[in-house]
Motif scaffolding. Structure first.
Motif, PDB file in Angstrom:
ATOM      1  N   SER B  28       0.810  -1.220   0.000  1.00 26.82           N
ATOM      2  CA  SER B  28       0.000   0.000   0.000  1.00 26.82           C
ATOM      3  C   SER B  28       0.845   1.273   0.000  1.00 26.82           C
ATOM      4  CB  SER B  28      -0.926   0.001   1.223  1.00 26.82           C
ATOM      5  OG  SER B  28      -0.165  -0.112   2.412  1.00 26.82           O
ATOM      6  N   ALA B  29       2.174   1.157   0.112  1.00 30.07           N
ATOM      7  CA  ALA B  29       3.036   2.341   0.099  1.00 30.07           C
ATOM      8  C   ALA B  29       3.146   2.965  -1.286  1.00 30.07           C
ATOM      9  CB  ALA B  29       4.424   1.983   0.616  1.00 30.07           C
ATOM     10  N   PHE B  30       2.836   2.209  -2.332  1.00 30.55           N
ATOM     11  CA  PHE B  30       2.982   2.737  -3.684  1.00 30.55           C
ATOM     12  C   PHE B  30       1.953   3.829  -3.953  1.00 30.55           C
ATOM     13  CE2 PHE B  30       6.333   0.188  -5.122  1.00 30.55           C
ATOM     14  CZ  PHE B  30       6.179  -1.087  -4.615  1.00 30.55           C
ATOM     15  N   GLN B  31       2.425   4.897  -4.612  1.00 27.56           N
ATOM     16  CA  GLN B  31       1.560   6.041  -4.866  1.00 27.56           C
ATOM     17  C   GLN B  31       1.352   6.326  -6.354  1.00 27.56           C
ATOM     18  OE1 GLN B  31       0.036   7.994  -2.590  1.00 27.56           O
ATOM     19  NE2 GLN B  31       0.757   6.745  -0.910  1.00 27.56           N
ATOM     20  N   TYR B  32       2.234   5.771  -7.188  1.00 27.36           N
ATOM     21  CA  TYR B  32       2.181   6.063  -8.621  1.00 27.36           C
ATOM     22  C   TYR B  32       1.856   4.786  -9.379  1.00 27.36           C
ATOM     23  CZ  TYR B  32       4.501  10.367  -7.277  1.00 27.36           C
ATOM     24  OH  TYR B  32       4.797  11.566  -6.696  1.00 27.36           O
ATOM     25  N   PHE B  33       0.918   4.933 -10.311  1.00 21.62           N
ATOM     26  CA  PHE B  33       0.435   3.762 -11.028  1.00 21.62           C
ATOM     27  C   PHE B  33       0.429   4.078 -12.518  1.00 21.62           C
ATOM     28  CE2 PHE B  33      -0.773   1.854  -7.103  1.00 21.62           C
ATOM     29  CZ  PHE B  33      -1.109   2.928  -6.293  1.00 21.62           C
ATOM     30  N   MET B  34       1.031   3.208 -13.278  1.00 18.36           N
ATOM     31  CA  MET B  34       1.246   3.479 -14.684  1.00 18.36           C
ATOM     32  C   MET B  34       0.814   2.327 -15.568  1.00 18.36           C
ATOM     33  SD  MET B  34       4.864   4.934 -13.747  1.00 18.36           S
ATOM     34  CE  MET B  34       4.475   4.267 -12.131  1.00 18.36           C
ATOM     35  N   TRP B  35       0.487   2.645 -16.792  1.00 16.02           N
ATOM     36  CA  TRP B  35       0.279   1.654 -17.837  1.00 16.02           C
ATOM     37  C   TRP B  35       1.225   1.954 -18.984  1.00 16.02           C
ATOM     38  CZ3 TRP B  35      -2.489  -2.729 -17.502  1.00 16.02           C
ATOM     39  CH2 TRP B  35      -3.399  -2.827 -16.454  1.00 16.02           C
ATOM     40  N   TYR B  36       1.969   0.931 -19.363  1.00 13.58           N
ATOM     41  CA  TYR B  36       2.860   1.019 -20.503  1.00 13.58           C
ATOM     42  C   TYR B  36       2.339   0.106 -21.610  1.00 13.58           C
ATOM     43  CZ  TYR B  36       6.508   3.591 -18.065  1.00 13.58           C
ATOM     44  OH  TYR B  36       7.223   4.560 -17.416  1.00 13.58           O
ATOM     45  N   ARG B  37       2.630   0.481 -22.847  1.00 12.14           N
ATOM     46  CA  ARG B  37       2.283  -0.339 -24.009  1.00 12.14           C
ATOM     47  C   ARG B  37       3.578  -0.717 -24.702  1.00 12.14           C
ATOM     48  NH1 ARG B  37      -1.666   2.602 -27.945  1.00 12.14           N
ATOM     49  NH2 ARG B  37       0.181   3.920 -28.196  1.00 12.14           N
ATOM     50  N   GLN B  38       3.664  -1.978 -25.091  1.00 12.68           N
ATOM     51  CA  GLN B  38       4.873  -2.462 -25.755  1.00 12.68           C
ATOM     52  C   GLN B  38       4.496  -3.193 -27.035  1.00 12.68           C
ATOM     53  OE1 GLN B  38       7.205  -5.332 -23.518  1.00 12.68           O
ATOM     54  NE2 GLN B  38       9.069  -4.817 -24.627  1.00 12.68           N
ATOM     55  N   TYR B  39       4.931  -2.649 -28.155  1.00 17.41           N
ATOM     56  CA  TYR B  39       4.758  -3.329 -29.431  1.00 17.41           C
ATOM     57  C   TYR B  39       5.900  -4.320 -29.610  1.00 17.41           C
ATOM     58  CZ  TYR B  39       1.207   0.124 -30.638  1.00 17.41           C
ATOM     59  OH  TYR B  39       0.085   0.910 -30.651  1.00 17.41           O
ATOM     60  N   VAL B  65      -7.649   3.628 -10.470  1.00 18.64           N
ATOM     61  CA  VAL B  65      -6.900   3.103  -9.339  1.00 18.64           C
ATOM     62  C   VAL B  65      -7.825   3.047  -8.138  1.00 18.64           C
ATOM     63  CG1 VAL B  65      -4.971   3.438  -7.747  1.00 18.64           C
ATOM     64  CG2 VAL B  65      -4.712   4.019 -10.170  1.00 18.64           C
ATOM     65  N   ASP B  66      -7.909   1.902  -7.507  1.00 17.96           N
ATOM     66  CA  ASP B  66      -8.668   1.739  -6.265  1.00 17.96           C
ATOM     67  C   ASP B  66      -7.677   1.294  -5.202  1.00 17.96           C
ATOM     68  OD1 ASP B  66     -11.666  -0.126  -5.278  1.00 17.96           O
ATOM     69  OD2 ASP B  66     -10.236   1.046  -4.143  1.00 17.96           O
ATOM     70  N   LYS B  67      -7.199   2.241  -4.418  1.00 20.23           N
ATOM     71  CA  LYS B  67      -6.168   1.913  -3.433  1.00 20.23           C
ATOM     72  C   LYS B  67      -6.723   1.069  -2.286  1.00 20.23           C
ATOM     73  CE  LYS B  67      -2.661   4.348  -2.512  1.00 20.23           C
ATOM     74  NZ  LYS B  67      -1.774   5.355  -1.901  1.00 20.23           N
ATOM     75  N   SER B  68      -8.010   1.193  -2.021  1.00 22.21           N
ATOM     76  CA  SER B  68      -8.581   0.429  -0.908  1.00 22.21           C
ATOM     77  C   SER B  68      -8.529  -1.077  -1.187  1.00 22.21           C
ATOM     78  CB  SER B  68     -10.013   0.871  -0.632  1.00 22.21           C
ATOM     79  OG  SER B  68     -10.829   0.624  -1.765  1.00 22.21           O
ATOM     80  N   SER B  69      -8.681  -1.442  -2.461  1.00 26.53           N
ATOM     81  CA  SER B  69      -8.611  -2.857  -2.813  1.00 26.53           C
ATOM     82  C   SER B  69      -7.312  -3.211  -3.538  1.00 26.53           C
ATOM     83  CB  SER B  69      -9.815  -3.255  -3.677  1.00 26.53           C
ATOM     84  OG  SER B  69      -9.885  -2.463  -4.826  1.00 26.53           O
ATOM     85  N   LYS B  70      -6.408  -2.226  -3.696  1.00 24.71           N
ATOM     86  CA  LYS B  70      -5.108  -2.428  -4.357  1.00 24.71           C
ATOM     87  C   LYS B  70      -5.317  -3.002  -5.766  1.00 24.71           C
ATOM     88  CE  LYS B  70      -2.534  -3.171  -0.069  1.00 24.71           C
ATOM     89  NZ  LYS B  70      -3.624  -3.485   0.865  1.00 24.71           N
ATOM     90  N   TYR B  71      -6.137  -2.297  -6.529  1.00 26.61           N
ATOM     91  CA  TYR B  71      -6.564  -2.792  -7.840  1.00 26.61           C
ATOM     92  C   TYR B  71      -6.428  -1.663  -8.835  1.00 26.61           C
ATOM     93  CZ  TYR B  71      -9.543  -5.764 -10.789  1.00 26.61           C
ATOM     94  OH  TYR B  71     -10.037  -6.578 -11.770  1.00 26.61           O
ATOM     95  N   ILE B  72      -5.756  -1.934  -9.970  1.00 29.51           N
ATOM     96  CA  ILE B  72      -5.639  -0.918 -11.003  1.00 29.51           C
ATOM     97  C   ILE B  72      -6.159  -1.484 -12.316  1.00 29.51           C
ATOM     98  CG2 ILE B  72      -3.756   0.323  -9.884  1.00 29.51           C
ATOM     99  CD1 ILE B  72      -1.792  -1.026 -11.642  1.00 29.51           C
ATOM    100  N   SER B  73      -6.789  -0.625 -13.110  1.00 33.92           N
ATOM    101  CA  SER B  73      -7.437  -1.062 -14.342  1.00 33.92           C
ATOM    102  C   SER B  73      -7.137  -0.106 -15.476  1.00 33.92           C
ATOM    103  CB  SER B  73      -8.960  -1.120 -14.157  1.00 33.92           C
ATOM    104  OG  SER B  73      -9.315  -1.957 -13.089  1.00 33.92           O
ATOM    105  N   LEU B  74      -7.158  -0.647 -16.672  1.00 35.76           N
ATOM    106  CA  LEU B  74      -7.080   0.146 -17.892  1.00 35.76           C
ATOM    107  C   LEU B  74      -8.226  -0.294 -18.791  1.00 35.76           C
ATOM    108  CD1 LEU B  74      -5.442   2.213 -19.646  1.00 35.76           C
ATOM    109  CD2 LEU B  74      -4.401   0.207 -20.728  1.00 35.76           C
ATOM    110  N   PHE B  75      -9.013   0.686 -19.248  1.00 36.03           N
ATOM    111  CA  PHE B  75     -10.101   0.399 -20.172  1.00 36.03           C
ATOM    112  C   PHE B  75      -9.784   1.033 -21.522  1.00 36.03           C
ATOM    113  CE2 PHE B  75     -12.902  -1.433 -17.100  1.00 36.03           C
ATOM    114  CZ  PHE B  75     -12.586  -0.797 -15.910  1.00 36.03           C
ATOM    115  N   ILE B  76     -10.012   0.278 -22.570  1.00 38.80           N
ATOM    116  CA  ILE B  76      -9.827   0.778 -23.926  1.00 38.80           C
ATOM    117  C   ILE B  76     -11.174   0.704 -24.626  1.00 38.80           C
ATOM    118  CG2 ILE B  76      -8.545   0.575 -26.096  1.00 38.80           C
ATOM    119  CD1 ILE B  76      -6.461  -1.116 -24.601  1.00 38.80           C
TER     120      ILE B  76
END
Lengths: 113, 112
Positions: B28-39, B65-76
């Motif tokens: 839970s200490a993490f504060q930055y959340f990223m999505w990278y794309r790799q071809y 980002v939902d820090k309470s459940s430690k869940y991150i999502s990306l929608f396209i």
């Protein structure tokens, strides 16, 4: 053009023969880092550097060395390569950390036989 | 336990579909959340980053980002064949701004 340049792009070597993979960035970034990418394991951080002469271990540092004598360069050294270091290696740089945007090089595919 | 868990897929969808990519993390200490794309045969490129909880939208892409459940999502939305790539979630800002931890990556293919 802003970029991170790695050399060589492809390398085949034999077990135990010391090698260096170079990395250079032209964006005056403080942070630089090395990763290896393996199928099923994703990208794993080897070492990172916060500035000249300041480095720290990532998650998989064993068998690797780094140095940061100049801000723009961050070479990765394998003193005695082994077959389990066969992998795809990426260098990255970040302006004031890797926590906002990290710029990656094109990768170096290393095979140790 | 891995710091970041991501389903590697592969995920195959038709053009125009809504794609949902997800990761969970443990610290839970993490504060930055990223999505990278790799071809294929390229280095990863940053798609989006979020600080702390909440949503961020950029065109057809939405990061949550939902820090309470430690869940991150990306929608396209309205996915395109050009979106076919490996998508990597990443977290940072724990003990050091130099540390950046990635999930395994999800391979996405969008069929015309």
């Amino acid at each position: 053009e802003a970029q991170v340049t790695q050399n060589p792009r492809y390398l085949i070597t034999v077990t135990g023969k010391k090698l260096t993979v170079t990395c250079s960035q032209n964006m005056n970034h403080e942070y630089m880092s090395w990763y290896r990418q393996d199928p099923g394991l994703g990208l794993r951080q080897i070492y990172y550097s916060m500035n000249v002469e300041v480095t720290d271990k990532g998650d998989v540092p064993e068998g690797y060395k780094v140095s940061r004598k100049e801000k723009r360069n961050f070479p990765l050294i394998l003193e005695s390569p082994s077959p389990n270091q066969t992998s795809l290696y990426f260098c990255a740089s970040g302006k004031q950390g890797m926590n906002t945007e990290a710029f990656f090089g094109q990768g170096t595919r290393l095979t140790v036989v | 336990q891995k710091e970041v868990e991501q389903d590697p897929g592969p995920l195959s969808v038709p053009e125009g579909a809504i794609v949902s990519l997800n990761c969970t993390y443990s610290n839970s200490a993490f504060q930055y959340f990223m999505w990278y794309r790799q071809y294929s045969r390229k280095g990863p490129e940053l798609l989006m980053y979020t600080y702390s909880s909440g949503n961020k939208e950029d065109g057809r892409f939405t990061a949550q980002v939902d820090k309470s459940s430690k869940y991150i999502s990306l929608f396209i939305r309205d996915s395109q064949p050009s979106d076919s790539a490996t998508y990597l979630c990443a977290i940072a800002g724990g003990t050091s701004y130099g540390k950046l931890t990635f999930g395994q990556g999800t391979i996405l293919t969008v069929h015309p």
